[in-house]
Design a protein around this motif. Sequence first.
Motif, PDB file in Angstrom:
ATOM      1  N   UNK A  64       0.724  -1.179   0.159  1.00  0.00           N
ATOM      2  CA  UNK A  64      -0.228  -0.058   0.074  1.00  0.00           C
ATOM      3  C   UNK A  64       0.832   1.235  -0.133  1.00  0.00           C
ATOM      4  N   UNK A  65       1.901   1.277   0.630  1.00  0.00           N
ATOM      5  CA  UNK A  65       2.841   2.509   0.769  1.00  0.00           C
ATOM      6  C   UNK A  65       3.464   2.753  -0.280  1.00  0.00           C
ATOM      7  N   UNK A  66       3.864   1.656  -1.263  1.00  0.00           N
ATOM      8  CA  UNK A  66       4.542   1.724  -2.404  1.00  0.00           C
ATOM      9  C   UNK A  66       3.500   2.325  -3.281  1.00  0.00           C
ATOM     10  N   UNK A  67       2.289   1.927  -3.445  1.00  0.00           N
ATOM     11  CA  UNK A  67       1.178   2.393  -4.071  1.00  0.00           C
ATOM     12  C   UNK A  67       1.202   3.871  -4.078  1.00  0.00           C
ATOM     13  N   UNK A  68       0.978   3.989  -2.926  1.00  0.00           N
ATOM     14  CA  UNK A  68       0.669   5.544  -2.498  1.00  0.00           C
ATOM     15  C   UNK A  68       1.811   6.357  -3.051  1.00  0.00           C
ATOM     16  N   UNK A  69       3.086   5.954  -2.554  1.00  0.00           N
ATOM     17  CA  UNK A  69       4.215   6.619  -3.106  1.00  0.00           C
ATOM     18  C   UNK A  69       4.369   7.079  -4.685  1.00  0.00           C
ATOM     19  N   UNK A  70       3.925   5.981  -5.415  1.00  0.00           N
ATOM     20  CA  UNK A  70       3.773   6.099  -6.786  1.00  0.00           C
ATOM     21  C   UNK A  70       2.669   7.250  -7.400  1.00  0.00           C
ATOM     22  N   UNK A  71       1.771   6.993  -6.628  1.00  0.00           N
ATOM     23  CA  UNK A  71       0.504   7.851  -6.960  1.00  0.00           C
ATOM     24  C   UNK A  71       0.896   9.618  -6.441  1.00  0.00           C
ATOM     25  N   UNK A  72       1.501   9.531  -5.224  1.00  0.00           N
ATOM     26  CA  UNK A  72       2.202  11.087  -5.058  1.00  0.00           C
ATOM     27  C   UNK A  72       3.027  11.520  -5.848  1.00  0.00           C
ATOM     28  N   UNK A  73       3.930  10.642  -6.456  1.00  0.00           N
ATOM     29  CA  UNK A  73       4.885  11.115  -7.529  1.00  0.00           C
ATOM     30  C   UNK A  73       4.308  11.466  -8.814  1.00  0.00           C
ATOM     31  N   UNK A  74       3.282  10.934  -9.074  1.00  0.00           N
ATOM     32  CA  UNK A  74       2.630  11.374 -10.543  1.00  0.00           C
ATOM     33  C   UNK A  74       1.415  12.393 -10.160  1.00  0.00           C
ATOM     34  N   UNK A  75       1.153  12.963  -9.068  1.00  0.00           N
ATOM     35  CA  UNK A  75       0.130  13.941  -8.772  1.00  0.00           C
ATOM     36  C   UNK A  75       0.690  15.476  -9.021  1.00  0.00           C
ATOM     37  N   UNK A  76      -0.155  16.445  -9.332  1.00  0.00           N
ATOM     38  CA  UNK A  76       0.294  17.639  -9.404  1.00  0.00           C
ATOM     39  C   UNK A  76       0.372  18.095  -7.963  1.00  0.00           C
ATOM     40  N   UNK A  77       0.937  19.180  -7.659  1.00  0.00           N
ATOM     41  CA  UNK A  77       1.068  19.636  -6.418  1.00  0.00           C
ATOM     42  C   UNK A  77       0.070  20.842  -6.098  1.00  0.00           C
ATOM     43  N   UNK A  78      -0.596  20.614  -4.798  1.00  0.00           N
ATOM     44  CA  UNK A  78      -1.656  21.705  -4.767  1.00  0.00           C
ATOM     45  C   UNK A  78      -1.339  22.081  -3.096  1.00  0.00           C
ATOM     46  N   UNK A  79      -2.066  23.075  -2.676  1.00  0.00           N
ATOM     47  CA  UNK A  79      -2.095  23.654  -1.261  1.00  0.00           C
ATOM     48  C   UNK A  79      -2.731  22.548  -0.549  1.00  0.00           C
ATOM     49  N   UNK A  80      -2.123  22.272   0.495  1.00  0.00           N
ATOM     50  CA  UNK A  80      -2.391  20.967   1.522  1.00  0.00           C
ATOM     51  C   UNK A  80      -3.462  21.443   2.232  1.00  0.00           C
ATOM     52  N   UNK A  81      -4.217  20.552   2.766  1.00  0.00           N
ATOM     53  CA  UNK A  81      -5.102  20.576   3.805  1.00  0.00           C
ATOM     54  C   UNK A  81      -4.643  20.245   5.160  1.00  0.00           C
ATOM     55  N   UNK A  82      -5.667  20.677   6.079  1.00  0.00           N
ATOM     56  CA  UNK A  82      -5.426  20.446   7.704  1.00  0.00           C
ATOM     57  C   UNK A  82      -4.991  18.684   7.804  1.00  0.00           C
ATOM     58  N   UNK A  83      -4.187  18.484   8.337  1.00  0.00           N
ATOM     59  CA  UNK A  83      -3.756  16.935   8.639  1.00  0.00           C
ATOM     60  C   UNK A  83      -4.548  16.183   9.650  1.00  0.00           C
ATOM     61  N   UNK A  84      -4.687  14.944   9.394  1.00  0.00           N
ATOM     62  CA  UNK A  84      -5.356  13.905  10.043  1.00  0.00           C
ATOM     63  C   UNK A  84      -4.531  13.754  11.547  1.00  0.00           C
ATOM     64  N   UNK A  85      -3.179  13.558  11.280  1.00  0.00           N
ATOM     65  CA  UNK A  85      -2.516  13.373  12.448  1.00  0.00           C
ATOM     66  C   UNK A  85      -2.563  14.376  13.508  1.00  0.00           C
ATOM     67  N   UNK A  86      -2.593  15.527  13.311  1.00  0.00           N
ATOM     68  CA  UNK A  86      -2.747  16.894  14.265  1.00  0.00           C
ATOM     69  C   UNK A  86      -3.969  16.584  15.056  1.00  0.00           C
ATOM     70  N   UNK A  87      -5.060  16.316  14.354  1.00  0.00           N
ATOM     71  CA  UNK A  87      -6.298  16.098  14.807  1.00  0.00           C
ATOM     72  C   UNK A  87      -6.372  15.000  15.937  1.00  0.00           C
ATOM     73  N   UNK A  88      -5.879  13.664  15.659  1.00  0.00           N
ATOM     74  CA  UNK A  88      -6.016  12.416  16.543  1.00  0.00           C
ATOM     75  C   UNK A  88      -4.747  12.657  17.558  1.00  0.00           C
TER      76      UNK A  88
END
Length: 239
Positions: free
Chosen positions: A158-182
């Motif tokens: 899953x992590x490798x698939x995620x990395x591949x999709x991140x690498x192919x995506x355009x960069x945009x302004x990020x949203x508020x993170x899930x980690x900070x909330x939890x």
Amino acid sequence: MKQITAILGAAAMALASSISGAAAQNQMGASDIVANPKTVVPNFSVQTVGPVLNELGMPWQVRQLDSGAQFIHAASGSMQFFIFFTVCKQAGCSGMYAQTIFEGDANPQTVQAFNARQPFGSVGVTQDGAAYAVRYDIADYGIPRGNIAVSIANFLNMSQMFASELAAAHQTVSLEGYADDLASSSLNRKALQHFTGLEMQTPGDGVLHQQGLEEGAEMIRMLLSDESVPRNKIENKLD
């Protein structure tokens, strides 16, 4: 935090020399990857998870938090990841939290779309644009060794698939993170328990696992706040 910085920095350097050798032998198939896959181990620990990582051909090292709790820093090929143990009692830990962190500005739309398709774990993005992937496993009444191996394999695939999709995506302004909330939820709960005395009670395992999830998110926040923590490279080819 300084202790975590030094520990993880040393771990990354020590693992670097063994990652390339592990890449050749590390195939993420789910069958016949460990001996005695149906043998049930009573809980998650360095002693139960470490041998599975050995059989998967993954270099790993034991590290220790300021609290004294042990965690594992491991590698699969060039992918570095961490395994934390949660819901720990005298007999051992029944929660296992696997995490990996990615360097670079992540596309939040890509993250959300990926989450909608993946049942085996979760991915997120923080306010500073860093992405992460996590998986949480439970062994309240023990877990077969093969299940540990398959869980780690699923997480890394899953992590490798995620990395591949991140690498192919355009960069945009990020949203508020899930980690900070939890992580905030975890800190708020601890404060409430301190003032009400609820920490003296023994909650059910379901509540303990929710707390384990919060603690894992708190660890992500701590790791992301430390610039020396090793992160996996993302190369955006469309920039």
